[in-house]
Motif scaffolding. Structure first.
Motif, PDB file in Angstrom:
ATOM      1  N   HIS A  19       0.850  -1.198   0.000  1.00  0.00           N
ATOM      2  CA  HIS A  19       0.000   0.000   0.000  1.00  0.00           C
ATOM      3  C   HIS A  19       0.887   1.249   0.000  1.00  0.00           C
ATOM      4  CE1 HIS A  19      -2.741   3.102   1.671  1.00  0.00           C
ATOM      5  NE2 HIS A  19      -3.589   2.488   0.856  1.00  0.00           N
ATOM      6  N   TYR A  21       1.069   3.590   1.900  1.00  0.00           N
ATOM      7  CA  TYR A  21       1.545   4.022   3.223  1.00  0.00           C
ATOM      8  C   TYR A  21       2.713   3.169   3.739  1.00  0.00           C
ATOM      9  CZ  TYR A  21      -3.069   6.392   3.730  1.00  0.00           C
ATOM     10  OH  TYR A  21      -4.197   7.172   3.580  1.00  0.00           O
ATOM     11  N   ASP A  35      -3.307   2.153  -4.087  1.00  0.00           N
ATOM     12  CA  ASP A  35      -4.341   2.358  -3.068  1.00  0.00           C
ATOM     13  C   ASP A  35      -5.144   1.067  -2.924  1.00  0.00           C
ATOM     14  OD1 ASP A  35      -6.202   2.303  -5.174  1.00  0.00           O
ATOM     15  OD2 ASP A  35      -6.744   4.414  -5.024  1.00  0.00           O
ATOM     16  N   SER A  36      -6.136   1.088  -2.058  1.00  0.00           N
ATOM     17  CA  SER A  36      -6.877  -0.152  -1.770  1.00  0.00           C
ATOM     18  C   SER A  36      -7.530  -0.723  -3.013  1.00  0.00           C
ATOM     19  CB  SER A  36      -7.973   0.120  -0.743  1.00  0.00           C
ATOM     20  OG  SER A  36      -7.456   0.762   0.359  1.00  0.00           O
ATOM     21  N   PHE A  58      -7.020  -6.062   6.417  1.00  0.00           N
ATOM     22  CA  PHE A  58      -8.167  -6.116   5.495  1.00  0.00           C
ATOM     23  C   PHE A  58      -7.689  -6.194   4.045  1.00  0.00           C
ATOM     24  CE2 PHE A  58      -7.773  -1.401   5.490  1.00  0.00           C
ATOM     25  CZ  PHE A  58      -7.938  -1.118   4.138  1.00  0.00           C
ATOM     26  N   MET A  59      -6.519  -5.639   3.758  1.00  0.00           N
ATOM     27  CA  MET A  59      -5.998  -5.684   2.384  1.00  0.00           C
ATOM     28  C   MET A  59      -5.581  -7.113   2.031  1.00  0.00           C
ATOM     29  SD  MET A  59      -3.865  -2.133   2.496  1.00  0.00           S
ATOM     30  CE  MET A  59      -4.772  -0.585   2.695  1.00  0.00           C
ATOM     31  N   TYR A 107     -17.247  -0.164   3.219  1.00  0.00           N
ATOM     32  CA  TYR A 107     -15.913   0.317   2.842  1.00  0.00           C
ATOM     33  C   TYR A 107     -14.925  -0.852   2.959  1.00  0.00           C
ATOM     34  CZ  TYR A 107     -12.078   3.861   3.081  1.00  0.00           C
ATOM     35  OH  TYR A 107     -10.975   4.644   2.863  1.00  0.00           O
ATOM     36  N   ASN A 109     -12.134  -0.988   4.090  1.00  0.00           N
ATOM     37  CA  ASN A 109     -11.478  -0.978   5.410  1.00  0.00           C
ATOM     38  C   ASN A 109     -12.443  -1.604   6.414  1.00  0.00           C
ATOM     39  OD1 ASN A 109     -10.245   1.098   3.747  1.00  0.00           O
ATOM     40  ND2 ASN A 109      -9.158   1.786   5.556  1.00  0.00           N
ATOM     41  N   SER A 124     -12.182   4.433  -1.098  1.00  0.00           N
ATOM     42  CA  SER A 124     -12.331   5.898  -1.137  1.00  0.00           C
ATOM     43  C   SER A 124     -12.227   6.400  -2.572  1.00  0.00           C
ATOM     44  CB  SER A 124     -11.284   6.563  -0.245  1.00  0.00           C
ATOM     45  OG  SER A 124     -10.003   6.154  -0.613  1.00  0.00           O
ATOM     46  N   HIS A 172      -6.465  10.226  10.169  1.00  0.00           N
ATOM     47  CA  HIS A 172      -7.095  11.312   9.406  1.00  0.00           C
ATOM     48  C   HIS A 172      -7.877  12.265  10.293  1.00  0.00           C
ATOM     49  CE1 HIS A 172      -5.991   8.451   6.266  1.00  0.00           C
ATOM     50  NE2 HIS A 172      -5.846   9.536   5.528  1.00  0.00           N
ATOM     51  N   HIS A 193      -7.622  13.432   2.070  1.00  0.00           N
ATOM     52  CA  HIS A 193      -8.264  12.120   1.927  1.00  0.00           C
ATOM     53  C   HIS A 193      -9.685  12.239   2.483  1.00  0.00           C
ATOM     54  CE1 HIS A 193      -8.920   7.782   2.402  1.00  0.00           C
ATOM     55  NE2 HIS A 193      -7.938   7.623   1.535  1.00  0.00           N
ATOM     56  N   GLU A 195     -11.251  10.470   4.379  1.00  0.00           N
ATOM     57  CA  GLU A 195     -11.386  10.054   5.781  1.00  0.00           C
ATOM     58  C   GLU A 195     -11.149  11.228   6.738  1.00  0.00           C
ATOM     59  OE1 GLU A 195      -8.875   6.678   6.576  1.00  0.00           O
ATOM     60  OE2 GLU A 195      -9.815   5.479   5.010  1.00  0.00           O
ATOM     61  N   SER A 209      -8.577   9.791  -2.996  1.00  0.00           N
ATOM     62  CA  SER A 209      -7.960   8.596  -2.407  1.00  0.00           C
ATOM     63  C   SER A 209      -6.452   8.720  -2.604  1.00  0.00           C
ATOM     64  CB  SER A 209      -8.463   7.351  -3.134  1.00  0.00           C
ATOM     65  OG  SER A 209      -7.889   7.295  -4.441  1.00  0.00           O
ATOM     66  N   THR A 210      -5.686   7.821  -2.006  1.00  0.00           N
ATOM     67  CA  THR A 210      -4.230   7.922  -2.179  1.00  0.00           C
ATOM     68  C   THR A 210      -3.852   7.708  -3.649  1.00  0.00           C
ATOM     69  OG1 THR A 210      -3.820   5.597  -1.604  1.00  0.00           O
ATOM     70  CG2 THR A 210      -3.802   7.197   0.202  1.00  0.00           C
TER      71      THR A 210
HETATM   72  P1  13P Z   1      -6.831   4.386  -0.018  1.00  0.00           P
HETATM   73  O1  13P Z   1      -7.772   3.411  -0.597  1.00  0.00           O
HETATM   74  O2  13P Z   1      -7.070   5.797  -0.444  1.00  0.00           O
HETATM   75  O3  13P Z   1      -5.422   3.969  -0.274  1.00  0.00           O
HETATM   76  O4  13P Z   1      -7.048   4.436   1.549  1.00  0.00           O
HETATM   77  C1  13P Z   1      -6.816   3.349   2.372  1.00  0.00           C
HETATM   78  C2  13P Z   1      -6.629   3.750   3.750  1.00  0.00           C
HETATM   79  O5  13P Z   1      -6.435   2.937   4.608  1.00  0.00           O
HETATM   80  C3  13P Z   1      -6.717   5.158   4.053  1.00  0.00           C
HETATM   81  O6  13P Z   1      -6.400   5.371   5.359  1.00  0.00           O
END
Ligand code: 13P
Ligand code: SF4
Length: 298
Positions: A19, A21, A35-36, A58-59, A107, A109, A124, A172, A193, A195, A209-210
């Protein structure tokens, strides 16, 4: 270490997904960074024997749900997402009892068990498109109440009910109007973002989103960006766009995303430990909701 990881990946026909992050050293060794939504779509397409997800649980669960016949591992077992823990199957059932005609949008997440109760999932990046694609006027949406508020602003003709009302991501939630003021004073664009809290979103120049941030930064506008999300996102943006100026908030750190080190990744590839195991029934139901989301393509 890097050489060993590359050799293990090749020997085991493994794909490493990271991811945005994750630490830059993990991202540099990953086959897919995103991103997710991007990770979910790529997980569906992989032909690898072993999928190593450098992200939060969760990913890894999403990758497993989309690849029930493949081995999916997460290098650090307890890398979770506190936002995902806000939503339980019981909360969804209670909300459904109150709003029997509503659609359930979960979502990504979230846990696999919550996804199994969803009509459709969203990320997102596609939450607005997913909700627009549904015929229902009332939408039960969880667990992120700020993302729910964002969707509500974008689609005022529908009623978005957050489940639970206060679900949030602590990283966030740390962004405030004072941060917006400071960013604008410095002459930068506020890129946030969804969130982030609604009052912050309302003042932002861009909500994304990211993955959306990565794409928008490519469009060539020159002003500095203050990036209101996990700070590693800024490291990635700086690598991708070295000529541009990006500011991060140093305190915006997702502790769970930072649990995975290079040593953990090497160990995971070697031992194949911390396999994601889910019940076939939960996976089948959750897969329907995730595939429906991917088909919307928003
Ligand atoms: P994204 O889908 O934008 O990468 O966001 C995932 C996430 O965990 C944001 O905190
Ligand atoms: Fe979960 Fe927030 Fe971390 Fe994203 S940043 S993984 S929502 S705790």
């Amino acid at each position: 270490m890097e050489k060993e990881i590359r050799a293990l990946k090749a020997r085991k026909n493994a794909v490493v997904m990271a991811h945005n992050y994750q630490s830059m050293e993990i991202q540099a060794l990953a086959d897919v960074v995103g991103d997710s939504l991007e990770l979910a779509v790529k997980a569906k397409e992989t032909g690898a024997d072993l999928i190593v997800v450098c992200g939060v649980r969760f990913m890894a669960e999403t990758a497993k749900i989309l690849n029930p016949g493949r081995k999916v591992i997460i290098p650090v077992e307890d890398a979770g997402c506190p936002l995902a823990d806000f939503l339980t199957p019981d909360l969804i059932r209670e909300a459904k009892a109150l709003y029997p005609d509503a659609a359930v949008v979960v979502y990504v997440n979230s846990t696999a068990e919550s996804k199994a109760l969803a009509d459709i999932t969203c990320t997102s990046a596609n939450a607005v498109g997913v909700v627009r694609s549904l015929p229902q006027d009332t939408i039960l949406f969880g667990p992120d109440a700020n993302l729910a508020a964002y969707v509500q602003r974008e689609i005022p003709e529908k009623t978005i009910v957050p489940v639970p009302p206060g679900g949030h991501c602590y990283v966030h939630m740390g962004f405030t109007l004072a941060d917006v003021k400071a960013a604008k004073k410095s002459g930068s664009m506020v890129v946030c973002h969804p969130e982030c809290p609604p009052e912050v979103q309302e003042q932002a120049d861009l909500i994304a989103s990211t993955g959306g941030m990565v794409r928008s930064a490519a469009t060539g506008r020159d002003e500095p960006w203050s990036v209101f999300t996990e700070r590693e996102m800024v490291s990635r943006l700086r690598v991708l766009y070295p000529g541009r100026v990006f500011y991060e908030k140093p305190e915006a750190v997702c502790a769970d995303m930072k649990k995975i080190s290079l040593a953990d990744l090497r160990q995971a590839l070697e031992s194949e430990e911390h396999e994601v195991v889910l019940s076939p029934e939960v996976m089948d139901r959750a897969r329907r909701a995730i595939e429906r989301m991917i088909a919307v393509g928003a």
